[in-house]
Design an enzyme around this catalytic site. Structure first.
Site, short mmCIF file in Angstrom:
data_model
loop_
_atom_site.label_atom_id
_atom_site.label_comp_id
_atom_site.label_asym_id
_atom_site.label_seq_id
_atom_site.Cartn_x
_atom_site.Cartn_y
_atom_site.Cartn_z
N HIS A 52 48.15 37.32 28.62
CA HIS A 52 46.76 37.65 28.33
C HIS A 52 46.61 38.24 26.94
O HIS A 52 45.60 38.00 26.26
CB HIS A 52 46.24 38.65 29.38
CG HIS A 52 44.78 38.94 29.27
ND1 HIS A 52 43.81 38.04 29.64
CD2 HIS A 52 44.11 40.04 28.83
CE1 HIS A 52 42.61 38.57 29.44
NE2 HIS A 52 42.77 39.78 28.95
N HIS A 98 37.11 37.07 32.86
CA HIS A 98 37.45 38.17 33.76
C HIS A 98 37.64 37.58 35.15
O HIS A 98 37.06 38.05 36.13
CB HIS A 98 36.37 39.26 33.72
CG HIS A 98 36.94 40.62 33.49
ND1 HIS A 98 36.53 41.75 34.17
CD2 HIS A 98 37.92 41.04 32.65
CE1 HIS A 98 37.23 42.80 33.74
NE2 HIS A 98 38.06 42.39 32.82
#
Length: 750
Positions: A52, A98
């Site tokens: 990420h 998200h």
């Protein structure tokens, strides 16, 4: 460096693996430090070297993207990209995912997704003026999917409405491929003067590190590695503590305080505490500036007792910003923060060592070269293999299926496709959002693209210039052909913006895929990036920001490849904007482009036959760009009164949507051209339905000829029915009943 955190040599690699590092990555950390890392150092490296944060599997592929352009002021590498839109004004925008937090706790996951992307915008010195969201869920016949969908929509509205930032557009799709992993992609846009562009670059030895905003807690610890860099399994619910919790009212104060601090030139640099918290923001600011930082975690305001150094350094508690200030400006900066009711605490200082040192009082718990956190993560070149399923799905011929015939059957089919969850009105969603706060929204949700005015409404500094924004991606197309599907995602976003009277300026993206360590998954990722890069290059449109979200898998099954595109175009004069609804009885209905027999991956095929198969529609980027140039010129000269692209559901759905939006019917008289299901519901690209005054049709046809675009007068606006030759005859009331209430009914289990 013996400390209370010192690990035995045999336990350190075990902890590293538990935190998500591979053994060879752990050995690289040992080589960098020249010793066994401490607990805090392992946490910091594991977060910063996670997928990420480091993009270690995608970094090479992303180099294919064009990133420079006439409008670009800031490209990839900062918190957001920035483009010039004229008259000294600039727009900052970015999209991020998200996904994993939202699959566990949809309200907070989606809400903090909005909060995080908005912080990226005002970090650049821009006032947030709009947000969009691109959502994917499983089918709504499943109770859990309804729970996720309702929760995410409520979280987006709850945060954005409280913050006072309008949600002006987006998209949502429902498909079983997203059942285990919903996608929540949030995009935000901000407005600034060009001279106020701010970068997160630490500088000035002896300058102070100032933490602004909320206290630090244990919420969100490990979010970047625990959630965003792992697949889901039956233990996903156990990861709920990794989901952040947001406070939009605190964020509103942060926006105002930070913009005032920047306007007063009181900050050397400003960064957002997002993924990996203090570790990410501080190390990136230090590495960009080529300096070091010395931070004392005991000075960080904490909301929970007995927090350990590693918890403080990697917590992803929301509504926090990190600033660099000179000692001389500290008092003035803290006075601004106090004025807005915000905490501001000096937690460290800038050093000339190039090292990131973390202390707990007098005890050093971490000491490493700052640049190694942000830039020395391993870069992988994953194996690629074309998925075997592609041969099977692409060889299928949807035209060989039985298709409905006759007016009654085709009319019923139109109503069924129009009422499908992927086509029906999104009014139930956007009615929950405040989309007009700040008074900048001039084209509301529901049209092809949202349009926003540029300027400061509060000061009356308006320019007449606007921007049109759209997010797009059809995951089915990308599943059937990731290269073509990614290009169509770009083309449809650009077409939506063109239908609004804008020319595309730049894009952001959110690339959602499964596990990149699986050769078949990485092949689809690489092909999607290649396709998107080629489309951007063909249009001369750069990629200025974005996000990669991998490991969107559950129980070994990846989502559809979903490279979502967020595109911003410039409207040179807001008086020239265009919308999709039919506006005047008697106007000529005109089709720009030519329909082909292309049903692969179509909504019709999924609704009527329960299939996702065939080849997606072909896309000619030269023809597509010519179409957009035609639209821009025809809208600018006032020839076109309405414009709506043909995409999901084909021309039959495009006509129906324009009828419903305008409250007017239409009669299409094209003989046999639209006489069957294939022609009505084909999703051929590079087509737009427009309307013109009858005496303007010849001018449009001449203009279309100069651009090499087919142009055909196919009917007229008027009446209270949609009639398409002898194939379709449906009342406006029935179209509305199929289109408008469906989503709300499905959400409530109907």
């Amino acid at each position: 460096m013996p400390t209370p955190e010192t690990l035995p040599a045999d336990l350190a690699p075990k902890l590293a693996v538990e935190l998500g590092l591979k053994l060879d990555e752990y050995e690289k950390v040992v080589a960098i430090l020249g010793r066994v890392p401490s607990v805090t150092e392992l946490y910091m490296y594991s977060l910063m070297w996670s997928e990420h944060c480091s993009y270690k599997h995608s970094r090479k592929a992303l180099k294919m993207f064009p990133t420079a352009g006439d409008h670009v002021l800031q490209g990839p590498g900062e918190n957001a990209g920035v483009i010039s839109v004229g008259d000294g004004w600039a727009v900052a925008f970015k999209m991020e995912s998200h996904n994993h937090p939202s699959a566990i706790e949809p309200y907070q996951g989606a809400a903090t997704g909005v909060g995080g992307i908005i912080r990226d915008i005002f970090t650049m010195g821009a006032r947030p003026i709009a947000s969009l969201d691109s959502l994917r869920f499983g089918t709504l016949d499943e109770p859990r999917q309804r729970y996720l969908f309702e929760g995410a929509v409520a979280g987006i509205g709850g945060y954005g409405n409280c913050l006072g930032v309008p949600t002006v557009g987006g998209e949502v799709y429902f498909d079983k491929a997203y059942e285990g992993n919903c996608l929540i992609n949030a995009m935000a846009i901000g407005l600034m003067r060009e001279e106020n562009l701010t970068r997160a670059v630490a500088a000035g030895v002896g300058n102070l590190v100032l933490l602004i905003g909320s206290t630090t807690g244990r919420d969100g610890i490990g979010g970047a590695s625990t959630l965003a860099s792992q697949e889901f399994d039956e233990k996903a619910e156990d990861k709920r503590p990794s989901v952040q919790v947001g406070d939009p009212f605190e964020e509103k104060l942060l926006i105002e305080a930070c913009l005032e601090l920047l306007d007063a030139k009181l900050l050397v640099a400003l960064g957002d505490l997002g993924a990996a918290g203090l570790t990410s923001s501080a190390s990136e600011m230090a590495s960009r500036g080529g300096v070091g930082l010395d931070i004392d975690v005991t000075k960080v305001p904490q909301r929970e007792e007995a927090m350990k150094p590693f918890e403080i350094m990697v917590s992803e508690s929301q509504e926090r910003m990190l600033a660099i200030v000179t000692p001389e400006d500290l008092a003035a900066a803290q006075a601004v923060c106090a004025k807005w009711g915000l905490r501001s605490t000096v937690i460290g200082e800038v050093t000339g060592t190039g090292r990131f040192v973390v202390r707990e009082g007098d005890v050093v718990v971490a000491d490493m070269p700052a640049a190694t956190l942000a830039h020395d993560a391993p870069v992988y070149d994953p194996a690629m293999e074309r998925p075997a399923y592609l041969d099977e799905v692409q060889s299928f011929d949807p035209l060989a299926l039985p298709h409905p015939t006759g007016r009654d059957a085709l009319s019923a089919t139109l109503l069924e496709v129009l009422a499908s969850p992927n086509i029906c009105s999104r009014k139930w969603i956007w009615e929950q959002y405040d989309h007009q706060v700040m008074l900048n929204t001039v084209v509301l949700p529901g049209s092809d693209a949202a349009v926003l005015r540029i300027g400061d409404t509060g000061r009356g500094e308006m320019t007449g210039v606007g921007i049109a924004v759209s997010t797009d991606c059809n995951g089915r197309y990308c599943y059937l052909d990731p290269y073509v599907g990614a290009q169509i995602a770009f083309a449809e976003a650009a077409r939506n913006v063109a239908c609004s009277g804008a020319r595309p300026a730049a894009i952001t993206d959110c690339l959602n895929f499964g596990n990149p360590e699986k050769p078949e998954v990485f092949w689809t990722f690489h092909e999607s990036v290649r396709g998107l890069a080629d489309a951007c290059t063909a249009f001369g449109v750069p990629v200025i920001s974005g996000n990669v979200s991998f490991y969107n898998e559950s129980f070994g099954q990846p989502i559809y490849p979903t490279p979502t595109v967020g595109l911003v175009g410039i409207v040179n004069d807001l008086d020239d904007r265009c919308t999709m609804e039919f506006k005047n009885d008697g106007d000529a209905v005109v089709l720009l482009g030519r329909t082909k027999a292309e049903l692969g991956g179509s909504e019709y095929l999924a609704v009527m036959h329960g299939m996702v198969a065939g080849k997606p529609p072909a896309l000619d980027l030269v023809d597509e760009r010519r179409l957009h140039e035609l639209l821009a010129n025809a809208i600018l000269t006032g020839i076109i009164r309405s414009a709506h692209d043909c995409s999901g559901g084909g021309i039959a759905v495009a006509l129906a949507e324009s009828c419903v939006a305008g409250g007017r019917g239409a009669t299409v008289t094209t003989g046999s051209d639209l006489a069957d299901a294939v022609a009505l519901f084909s999703e051929t690209q590079s087509r737009v339905v427009v309307t013109v005054a009858p005496d303007h049709y010849d001018a449009l046809k001449r203009l279309a000829a100069t651009h090499g675009i087919p142009c055909e007068n196919i009917g007229r606006v008027g009446g209270d029915r949609l009639r398409i030759g002898d194939a379709v005859d449906v009342s406006l009331a029935d179209l509305r009943d199929a289109y408008e209430p469906t989503l709300e009914r499905l959400v409530h289990g109907g």
